[in-house]
Design an enzyme around this catalytic site. Sequence first.
Site, PDB file in Angstrom:
ATOM      1  N   GLY A  92      72.276  64.964 -35.423  1.00 16.03           N
ATOM      2  CA  GLY A  92      72.946  65.345 -34.172  1.00 16.03           C
ATOM      3  C   GLY A  92      74.436  65.505 -34.360  1.00 16.03           C
ATOM      4  O   GLY A  92      75.231  65.041 -33.545  1.00 16.03           O
ATOM      5  N   SER A  93      74.823  66.204 -35.433  1.00 15.92           N
ATOM      6  CA  SER A  93      76.268  66.275 -35.739  1.00 15.92           C
ATOM      7  C   SER A  93      76.892  67.606 -35.341  1.00 15.92           C
ATOM      8  O   SER A  93      77.976  67.941 -35.787  1.00 15.92           O
ATOM      9  CB  SER A  93      76.517  65.954 -37.218  1.00 15.92           C
ATOM     10  OG  SER A  93      75.599  66.598 -38.049  1.00 15.92           O
TER      11      SER A  93
ATOM     12  N   ARG B 254      77.880  68.117 -32.324  1.00 12.73           N
ATOM     13  CA  ARG B 254      78.875  67.806 -31.281  1.00 12.73           C
ATOM     14  C   ARG B 254      79.040  66.289 -31.157  1.00 12.73           C
ATOM     15  O   ARG B 254      78.292  65.522 -31.786  1.00 12.73           O
ATOM     16  CB  ARG B 254      78.482  68.412 -29.933  1.00 12.73           C
ATOM     17  CG  ARG B 254      77.167  67.897 -29.359  1.00 12.73           C
ATOM     18  CD  ARG B 254      76.804  68.692 -28.102  1.00 12.73           C
ATOM     19  NE  ARG B 254      75.420  68.491 -27.693  1.00 12.73           N
ATOM     20  CZ  ARG B 254      75.032  67.698 -26.691  1.00 12.73           C
ATOM     21  NH1 ARG B 254      75.924  66.998 -26.008  1.00 12.73           N
ATOM     22  NH2 ARG B 254      73.759  67.594 -26.385  1.00 12.73           N
TER      23      ARG B 254
ATOM     24  N   ASN C 162      72.346  59.197 -35.689  1.00 15.35           N
ATOM     25  CA  ASN C 162      73.248  59.298 -34.535  1.00 15.35           C
ATOM     26  C   ASN C 162      72.622  60.014 -33.336  1.00 15.35           C
ATOM     27  O   ASN C 162      72.946  59.691 -32.196  1.00 15.35           O
ATOM     28  CB  ASN C 162      74.518  60.047 -34.978  1.00 15.35           C
ATOM     29  CG  ASN C 162      75.313  60.561 -33.796  1.00 15.35           C
ATOM     30  OD1 ASN C 162      76.059  59.812 -33.167  1.00 15.35           O
ATOM     31  ND2 ASN C 162      75.138  61.840 -33.468  1.00 15.35           N
TER      32      ASN C 162
ATOM     33  N   SER D 285      73.640  51.034 -28.905  1.00 15.46           N
ATOM     34  CA  SER D 285      74.489  50.954 -27.711  1.00 15.46           C
ATOM     35  C   SER D 285      74.485  49.543 -27.182  1.00 15.46           C
ATOM     36  O   SER D 285      73.470  48.838 -27.277  1.00 15.46           O
ATOM     37  CB  SER D 285      73.935  51.902 -26.639  1.00 15.46           C
ATOM     38  OG  SER D 285      74.558  51.652 -25.405  1.00 15.46           O
TER      39      SER D 285
ATOM     40  N   TYR E 103      66.824  54.353 -21.491  1.00 12.79           N
ATOM     41  CA  TYR E 103      67.870  54.336 -22.521  1.00 12.79           C
ATOM     42  C   TYR E 103      68.023  52.915 -23.080  1.00 12.79           C
ATOM     43  O   TYR E 103      68.062  52.708 -24.303  1.00 12.79           O
ATOM     44  CB  TYR E 103      69.184  54.833 -21.919  1.00 12.79           C
ATOM     45  CG  TYR E 103      70.307  54.987 -22.923  1.00 12.79           C
ATOM     46  CD1 TYR E 103      70.339  56.081 -23.790  1.00 12.79           C
ATOM     47  CD2 TYR E 103      71.334  54.049 -23.014  1.00 12.79           C
ATOM     48  CE1 TYR E 103      71.364  56.233 -24.713  1.00 12.79           C
ATOM     49  CE2 TYR E 103      72.363  54.186 -23.933  1.00 12.79           C
ATOM     50  CZ  TYR E 103      72.377  55.281 -24.780  1.00 12.79           C
ATOM     51  OH  TYR E 103      73.390  55.426 -25.696  1.00 12.79           O
TER      52      TYR E 103
ATOM     53  N   LYS F  62      67.273  51.728 -26.981  1.00 11.70           N
ATOM     54  CA  LYS F  62      68.308  51.201 -27.877  1.00 11.70           C
ATOM     55  C   LYS F  62      67.995  49.746 -28.263  1.00 11.70           C
ATOM     56  O   LYS F  62      68.266  49.329 -29.394  1.00 11.70           O
ATOM     57  CB  LYS F  62      69.690  51.323 -27.237  1.00 11.70           C
ATOM     58  CG  LYS F  62      70.163  52.780 -27.049  1.00 11.70           C
ATOM     59  CD  LYS F  62      70.341  53.525 -28.375  1.00 11.70           C
ATOM     60  CE  LYS F  62      71.014  54.878 -28.180  1.00 11.70           C
ATOM     61  NZ  LYS F  62      71.204  55.634 -29.420  1.00 11.70           N
TER      62      LYS F  62
HETATM   63  N1  LIG Z   1      79.030  58.524 -25.612  1.00 11.81           N
HETATM   64  C1  LIG Z   1      78.897  57.226 -25.395  1.00 11.81           C
HETATM   65  O1  LIG Z   1      79.589  56.640 -24.550  1.00 11.81           O
HETATM   66  C2  LIG Z   1      77.894  56.426 -26.203  1.00 11.81           C
HETATM   67  C3  LIG Z   1      77.860  55.035 -26.015  1.00 11.81           C
HETATM   68  C4  LIG Z   1      76.969  54.263 -26.750  1.00 11.81           C
HETATM   69  C5  LIG Z   1      76.131  54.882 -27.663  1.00 11.81           C
HETATM   70  N2  LIG Z   1      76.156  56.243 -27.813  1.00 11.81           N
HETATM   71  C6  LIG Z   1      75.236  56.832 -28.790  1.00 11.81           C
HETATM   72  O2  LIG Z   1      75.963  57.629 -29.696  1.00 11.81           O
HETATM   73  C7  LIG Z   1      75.139  58.691 -30.188  1.00 11.81           C
HETATM   74  C8  LIG Z   1      75.864  60.013 -30.029  1.00 11.81           C
HETATM   75  O3  LIG Z   1      76.169  60.171 -28.657  1.00 11.81           O
HETATM   76  P1  LIG Z   1      77.166  61.291 -28.088  1.00 11.81           P
HETATM   77  O4  LIG Z   1      77.932  60.660 -27.008  1.00 11.81           O
HETATM   78  O5  LIG Z   1      77.857  61.981 -29.202  1.00 11.81           O
HETATM   79  O6  LIG Z   1      76.084  62.269 -27.404  1.00 11.81           O
HETATM   80  P2  LIG Z   1      76.054  63.849 -27.206  1.00 11.81           P
HETATM   81  O7  LIG Z   1      77.419  64.415 -27.139  1.00 11.81           O
HETATM   82  O8  LIG Z   1      75.122  64.063 -26.060  1.00 11.81           O
HETATM   83  O9  LIG Z   1      75.364  64.354 -28.565  1.00 11.81           O
HETATM   84  C9  LIG Z   1      74.048  64.010 -28.853  1.00 11.81           C
HETATM   85  C10 LIG Z   1      73.620  64.709 -30.122  1.00 11.81           C
HETATM   86  O10 LIG Z   1      72.249  64.357 -30.376  1.00 11.81           O
HETATM   87  C11 LIG Z   1      71.519  65.569 -30.598  1.00 11.81           C
HETATM   88  N3  LIG Z   1      70.095  65.426 -30.286  1.00 11.81           N
HETATM   89  C12 LIG Z   1      69.516  65.084 -29.118  1.00 11.81           C
HETATM   90  N4  LIG Z   1      68.176  65.120 -29.249  1.00 11.81           N
HETATM   91  C13 LIG Z   1      67.912  65.481 -30.532  1.00 11.81           C
HETATM   92  C14 LIG Z   1      66.721  65.693 -31.273  1.00 11.81           C
HETATM   93  N5  LIG Z   1      65.507  65.558 -30.734  1.00 11.81           N
HETATM   94  N6  LIG Z   1      66.835  66.040 -32.570  1.00 11.81           N
HETATM   95  C15 LIG Z   1      68.028  66.197 -33.147  1.00 11.81           C
HETATM   96  N7  LIG Z   1      69.208  66.039 -32.504  1.00 11.81           N
HETATM   97  C16 LIG Z   1      69.129  65.684 -31.193  1.00 11.81           C
HETATM   98  C17 LIG Z   1      72.203  66.591 -29.687  1.00 11.81           C
HETATM   99  O11 LIG Z   1      71.829  67.907 -30.052  1.00 11.81           O
HETATM  100  P3  LIG Z   1      71.881  69.139 -28.991  1.00 11.81           P
HETATM  101  O12 LIG Z   1      73.309  69.656 -29.008  1.00 11.81           O
HETATM  102  O13 LIG Z   1      70.889  70.108 -29.514  1.00 11.81           O
HETATM  103  O14 LIG Z   1      71.506  68.579 -27.656  1.00 11.81           O
HETATM  104  C18 LIG Z   1      73.656  66.246 -30.013  1.00 11.81           C
HETATM  105  O15 LIG Z   1      74.032  66.797 -31.246  1.00 11.81           O
HETATM  106  C19 LIG Z   1      73.833  58.617 -29.402  1.00 11.81           C
HETATM  107  O16 LIG Z   1      72.848  57.938 -30.149  1.00 11.81           O
HETATM  108  C20 LIG Z   1      74.220  57.781 -28.185  1.00 11.81           C
HETATM  109  O17 LIG Z   1      73.127  57.118 -27.614  1.00 11.81           O
HETATM  110  C21 LIG Z   1      77.024  57.025 -27.101  1.00 11.81           C
END
Ligand SMILES: NC(=O)c1ccc[n+]([C@@H]2O[C@H](COP(=O)([O-])OP(=O)(O)OC[C@H]3O[C@@H](n4cnc5c(N)ncnc54)[C@H](OP(=O)(O)O)[C@@H]3O)[C@@H](O)[C@H]2O)c1
Length: 232
Positions: free
Chosen positions: A10-11, A13, A87, A141, A156, A160
């Site tokens: 998921g890199s 974005r 990720n 998380s 969610y 996690k």
């Molecule tokens: N942001 C926060 O505050 C936060 C807090 C705690 C933990 N996290 C964790 O950090 C990680 C990254 O989060 P983020 O904030 O960067 O989220 P994000 O901006 O929504 O990015 C999520 C990424 O995961 C990809 N993805 C989703 N489903 C997938 C699948 N089936 N196969 C392959 N790739 C997939 C998305 O691809 P597409 O572009 O195709 O959708 C995107 O590249 C996640 O595990 C999230 O739970 C985030």
Amino acid sequence: MGAKTALVTGSNRGIGFEIARQLGKQGVTVIMTAREQEKGIKAVEELKREGLDVHFQELDITSDSSIKHLYSEINKNFHKLDILVNNAGVFIDKNFTVLEVDRDTVSKTMETNTYGPLFLTQALISLLKSSDDARVINVSSGLGSGNSIGESHPAYSLSKAALNIVTIQLADALRDKGINVNAMCPGWVKTDMGGAGAMRSVQDGADTAVWLSLAELNTTGKFFRDRKVIDW
Ligand SMILES: NC(=O)c1ccc[n+]([C@@H]2O[C@H](COP(=O)([O-])OP(=O)(O)OC[C@H]3O[C@@H](n4cnc5c(N)ncnc54)[C@H](OP(=O)(O)O)[C@@H]3O)[C@@H](O)[C@H]2O)c1
């Protein structure tokens, strides 16, 4: 090619893109993955313009055939893997409580956030074993931590918390094979998932995952935030 090779799911974005950038800046060869080719290639091109050694592979972590294809591509082109950052994730029940959430939402969330990292790691074990210092980092998380779980975003939190258990189990199974497995929480980060009101930058959110990937440490089966061990 860099001395170490990393795969970041998921890199295209968000935090994953920034983890790929920070690893690349440290001289790591990074395999960036996205489920949509166009988005993935665009992300890879952006980091190539920054002079980083990055490569694209398509991956949907909910698909066994996609995981299998990824394995054969890495095996053919890179022969080993030093760092796996699980990720990719979804957060689709922001507005549900445990009394309202439906089966489809729970299933989709578990498939991506828990089963994806589990089965991808399983599939890549032989490549990780070819490294002399292999690391698996699961991006978890605080919402999956016993201290913070409440009635909100049940799928969610469940996914996690279960990913944390997967982390402990993999760490235990791989301890004597020289593969360290840890989980980390990036904090509340400004991404599409975290939203504009989040407190942290992607740079801060990525930091602990990059540190767990490269720092001189021999820790496995732990949960980290801000480079410190936190409670499950
Ligand atoms: N942001 C926060 O505050 C936060 C807090 C705690 C933990 N996290 C964790 O950090 C990680 C990254 O989060 P983020 O904030 O960067 O989220 P994000 O901006 O929504 O990015 C999520 C990424 O995961 C990809 N993805 C989703 N489903 C997938 C699948 N089936 N196969 C392959 N790739 C997939 C998305 O691809 P597409 O572009 O195709 O959708 C995107 O590249 C996640 O595990 C999230 O739970 C985030």
